[in-house]
Motif scaffolding. Structure first.
Motif, PDB file in Angstrom:
ATOM      1  N   ASN A 251       0.824  -1.203   0.000  1.00  0.00           N
ATOM      2  CA  ASN A 251       0.000   0.000   0.000  1.00  0.00           C
ATOM      3  C   ASN A 251       0.859   1.253   0.000  1.00  0.00           C
ATOM      4  N   ALA A 252       1.902   1.263   0.839  1.00  0.00           N
ATOM      5  CA  ALA A 252       2.746   2.449   0.983  1.00  0.00           C
ATOM      6  C   ALA A 252       3.428   2.819  -0.326  1.00  0.00           C
ATOM      7  N   LYS A 253       3.769   1.822  -1.132  1.00  0.00           N
ATOM      8  CA  LYS A 253       4.438   2.106  -2.408  1.00  0.00           C
ATOM      9  C   LYS A 253       3.454   2.256  -3.565  1.00  0.00           C
ATOM     10  N   MET A 254       2.463   1.360  -3.648  1.00  0.00           N
ATOM     11  CA  MET A 254       1.733   1.221  -4.898  1.00  0.00           C
ATOM     12  C   MET A 254       0.294   1.730  -4.882  1.00  0.00           C
ATOM     13  N   ARG A 255      -0.249   2.155  -3.724  1.00  0.00           N
ATOM     14  CA  ARG A 255      -1.624   2.666  -3.732  1.00  0.00           C
ATOM     15  C   ARG A 255      -1.746   3.798  -4.735  1.00  0.00           C
ATOM     16  N   ARG A 256      -0.941   4.845  -4.574  1.00  0.00           N
ATOM     17  CA  ARG A 256      -0.805   5.913  -5.558  1.00  0.00           C
ATOM     18  C   ARG A 256       0.660   6.312  -5.554  1.00  0.00           C
ATOM     19  N   THR A 257       1.351   6.026  -6.629  1.00  0.00           N
ATOM     20  CA  THR A 257       2.801   6.224  -6.639  1.00  0.00           C
ATOM     21  C   THR A 257       3.206   7.681  -6.777  1.00  0.00           C
ATOM     22  N   ALA A 262       3.974   8.608  -0.681  1.00  0.00           N
ATOM     23  CA  ALA A 262       4.363   7.271  -1.122  1.00  0.00           C
ATOM     24  C   ALA A 262       5.757   6.909  -0.599  1.00  0.00           C
ATOM     25  N   THR A 263       5.923   5.658  -0.207  1.00  0.00           N
ATOM     26  CA  THR A 263       7.245   5.163   0.181  1.00  0.00           C
ATOM     27  C   THR A 263       8.132   5.068  -1.050  1.00  0.00           C
ATOM     28  N   GLU A 264       9.338   5.606  -0.939  1.00  0.00           N
ATOM     29  CA  GLU A 264      10.296   5.552  -2.049  1.00  0.00           C
ATOM     30  C   GLU A 264      11.445   4.592  -1.776  1.00  0.00           C
ATOM     31  N   THR A 265      11.652   4.233  -0.503  1.00  0.00           N
ATOM     32  CA  THR A 265      12.746   3.329  -0.141  1.00  0.00           C
ATOM     33  C   THR A 265      12.260   2.298   0.868  1.00  0.00           C
ATOM     34  N   CYS A 289       5.935  -3.000  -9.841  1.00  0.00           N
ATOM     35  CA  CYS A 289       6.959  -2.098  -9.319  1.00  0.00           C
ATOM     36  C   CYS A 289       8.353  -2.575  -9.706  1.00  0.00           C
ATOM     37  N   ASP A 290       9.175  -1.645 -10.143  1.00  0.00           N
ATOM     38  CA  ASP A 290      10.585  -1.903 -10.460  1.00  0.00           C
ATOM     39  C   ASP A 290      11.402  -1.716  -9.182  1.00  0.00           C
ATOM     40  N   CYS A 291      12.080  -2.758  -8.729  1.00  0.00           N
ATOM     41  CA  CYS A 291      12.858  -2.705  -7.497  1.00  0.00           C
ATOM     42  C   CYS A 291      14.354  -2.563  -7.824  1.00  0.00           C
ATOM     43  N   ARG A 292      15.018  -1.661  -7.089  1.00  0.00           N
ATOM     44  CA  ARG A 292      16.439  -1.395  -7.322  1.00  0.00           C
ATOM     45  C   ARG A 292      17.150  -1.371  -5.975  1.00  0.00           C
ATOM     46  N   GLY A 293      18.168  -2.235  -5.813  1.00  0.00           N
ATOM     47  CA  GLY A 293      18.746  -2.434  -4.497  1.00  0.00           C
ATOM     48  C   GLY A 293      20.195  -2.033  -4.357  1.00  0.00           C
ATOM     49  N   ASP A 294      20.630  -1.967  -3.083  1.00  0.00           N
ATOM     50  CA  ASP A 294      22.051  -1.772  -2.801  1.00  0.00           C
ATOM     51  C   ASP A 294      22.775  -3.116  -2.971  1.00  0.00           C
ATOM     52  N   ASP A 309      18.808   8.725  -3.280  1.00  0.00           N
ATOM     53  CA  ASP A 309      18.490  10.158  -3.189  1.00  0.00           C
ATOM     54  C   ASP A 309      17.439  10.583  -4.214  1.00  0.00           C
ATOM     55  N   THR A 310      16.710   9.614  -4.788  1.00  0.00           N
ATOM     56  CA  THR A 310      15.705   9.908  -5.806  1.00  0.00           C
ATOM     57  C   THR A 310      14.292   9.732  -5.254  1.00  0.00           C
ATOM     58  N   GLU A 311      13.467  10.774  -5.411  1.00  0.00           N
ATOM     59  CA  GLU A 311      12.035  10.657  -5.131  1.00  0.00           C
ATOM     60  C   GLU A 311      11.390  10.187  -6.432  1.00  0.00           C
ATOM     61  N   TRP A 312      11.027   8.927  -6.487  1.00  0.00           N
ATOM     62  CA  TRP A 312      10.606   8.335  -7.749  1.00  0.00           C
ATOM     63  C   TRP A 312       9.265   8.873  -8.231  1.00  0.00           C
ATOM     64  N   LEU A 313       8.286   8.953  -7.336  1.00  0.00           N
ATOM     65  CA  LEU A 313       6.927   9.352  -7.721  1.00  0.00           C
ATOM     66  C   LEU A 313       6.425   8.505  -8.886  1.00  0.00           C
ATOM     67  N   ASP A 314       6.802   7.237  -8.861  1.00  0.00           N
ATOM     68  CA  ASP A 314       6.456   6.306  -9.930  1.00  0.00           C
ATOM     69  C   ASP A 314       6.565   4.898  -9.352  1.00  0.00           C
ATOM     70  N   ALA A 315       6.283   3.911 -10.170  1.00  0.00           N
ATOM     71  CA  ALA A 315       6.317   2.522  -9.718  1.00  0.00           C
ATOM     72  C   ALA A 315       7.751   2.002  -9.690  1.00  0.00           C
ATOM     73  N   VAL A 316       8.580   2.651  -8.902  1.00  0.00           N
ATOM     74  CA  VAL A 316       9.982   2.292  -8.718  1.00  0.00           C
ATOM     75  C   VAL A 316      10.291   2.453  -7.232  1.00  0.00           C
ATOM     76  N   ILE A 317      11.082   1.539  -6.672  1.00  0.00           N
ATOM     77  CA  ILE A 317      11.447   1.649  -5.267  1.00  0.00           C
ATOM     78  C   ILE A 317      12.906   1.277  -5.087  1.00  0.00           C
ATOM     79  N   SER A 318      13.588   1.983  -4.205  1.00  0.00           N
ATOM     80  CA  SER A 318      14.954   1.632  -3.817  1.00  0.00           C
ATOM     81  C   SER A 318      14.886   0.700  -2.618  1.00  0.00           C
ATOM     82  N   VAL A 319      15.823  -0.237  -2.555  1.00  0.00           N
ATOM     83  CA  VAL A 319      15.817  -1.251  -1.494  1.00  0.00           C
ATOM     84  C   VAL A 319      17.197  -1.296  -0.848  1.00  0.00           C
TER      85      VAL A 319
END
Length: 416
Positions: A251-257, A262-265, A289-294, A309-319
């Motif tokens: 919900n935190a990431k994908m309800r409304r990106t 919205a959660t970005e990380t 959602c596109d996931c991108r990790g350390d 350091d990116t606010e995606w505001l899209d279906a992308v999340i840093s992990v």
């Protein structure tokens, strides 16, 4: 909207003078009249629903940006109804100008009262979300402030139609239309004129992307209530319930990106990352959602490289995989924007340390970051999420748009 014939500075000066006079009338109006105006505005928004949707369709047709930002621009029947309902909720809130904030008596018999008062003339600069105009009008009317709205070019037709409904409601309630005015142009020079309008505008509130906020903070000669970018984190602690974490994160990431809450990380405790990260990433990927990790996350699940350091505001999340609570707090301290950060855990002691350790306007425990919203806080609407150490923090509702002064009541005392 086309610019009026006179220069921008001249139009703004006249608008501010009218706003100042209208604001005085508004501040002195009984709470019942201000609430009646809000109810009339809500009714007018409903009556103007079809016209608002037609103008919104014009804005949507002309828009060529991302799907997430198009969603922010889009007005549906349900969203227009929610806009009107939000105005009604604001009308039902306690009067932020009523009563004394504090009262005490001095040894000489003087009674001193701290009483609330409006800030004055608010300049509201916003971008793609046309409902911000209605939210700002509602909160300013409730708190006795006049407001000058300047929406973005992408929402100009929708914003104009919403303003027409607001003006109709003000007339019905017998309040001056200059309480809520809208810029006659979306030219960037109008923003510049607002930012240098010292003595005319008392407070600027920017509601939009990072570049807008940074420009306002850099150029303004008027006081600014800063709205941070929403570089928000959800930290899944080793003490979390995995089923709860899965539900909250999705919900935190994908309800409304495209919303600022919205959660970005995603941060996850290294103690459970090996077992839980594939599940959480799998859930997000199933939702598109596109996931991108350390490096540590990529060693567990194959994915692209994170950009923390990116606010995606899209279906992308840093992990990121972190070493427990301290690792999560260090990461948030380095990359966060002080907007909204959440922890998922069943350990109350860890949750308490997390909430005390973040420097965020809103901290969440076992809840989605997307609850960071004035409506969800019971404000009916909001005009931004304020951050910073020297002013109100969190969703800005009517009470946050007031300041105070003092009344001193004596019985003939003179100072020795």
């Amino acid at each position: 909207m086309d610019m009026l014939a006179e220069p921008i500075d001249s139009w703004l000066r006249s608008a501010c003078l009218e706003a100042r006079d209208a604001g005085r009338q508004l501040a002195q109006a009984p709470a019942g009249q201000r609430d009646a105006a809000l109810m009339a505005v809500a009714g007018a928004i409903r009556r103007h629903r079809d016209a608002i949707m037609v103008t919104n369709a014009q804005d949507i047709a002309a828009y060529s940006g991302t799907d997430a930002f198009r969603d922010r621009l889009l007005l549906t029947e349900a969203r227009i109804e929610a806009m009107a309902a939000g105005v009604e909720i604001v009308a039902g809130l306690p009067d932020p100008l009523g009563g004394a904030l504090a009262e005490w008596e001095r040894p000489n018999g003087l009674v001193i009262r701290r009483v609330p008062q409006p800030i004055g003339v608010i300049g509201m600069i916003y971008e793609s979300r046309p409902n911000v105009g209605a939210d700002a009008a509602a909160i300013c009317l409730k708190s006795g402030n006049a407001v000058i709205l300047r929406g973005g070019s992408e929402s100009q037709h929708s914003a104009g139609a919403i303003h027409e409904a607001i003006s109709e409601g003000l007339r019905e309630a017998g309040l001056p239309g200059a309480c809520v005015q809208i810029a006659p142009t979306t030219d960037r020079e109008f923003v510049a004129a607002m930012l240098r309008a010292t003595g005319m505008i008392d407070l600027i509130i920017p509601r939009g992307g990072k570049s807008l906020v940074e420009r306002v903070q850099r150029e303004a000669r008027v006081a600014v209530l800063a709205h941070a970018e929403g570089l928000n984190h959800t930290y899944v602690d080793a003490g979390a319930d995995l089923a709860m974490a899965r539900t909250i994160l999705a919900n935190a990431k994908m309800r409304r990106t495209g919303v600022c809450g919205a959660t970005e990380t995603l941060l996850i405790d290294g103690a459970v990352a090996e077992a839980w990260l594939p599940v959480l990433v799998g859930d997000l990927r199933a939702l598109g959602c596109d996931c991108r990790g350390d490096e540590r996350a990529r060693a567990i699940v194959a994915m692209g490289e994170a950009e923390f350091d990116t606010e995606w505001l899209d279906a992308v999340i840093s992990v990121g995989v972190v070493d427990g609570l301290e690792g999560a707090l260090a990461h948030i301290g380095r990359y966060g924007s002080s907007h909204t950060d959440a922890i998922v855990t069943e350990d109350a002691e860890v949750a308490g340390r997390f909430l005390a350790g973040i420097d965020s306007a809103v901290g969440m425990w076992n809840a989605s970051t997307q609850f960071c919203d004035g409506g969800e806080f019971g404000f009916g609407a909001e005009i931004g999420i304020a951050t910073g150490r020297v002013h109100a923090r969190g969703p800005v509702g009517p009470a946050q748009l007031t300041t105070f002064r003092y009344h001193v009541v004596g019985t003939g005392q003179v100072r020795p």
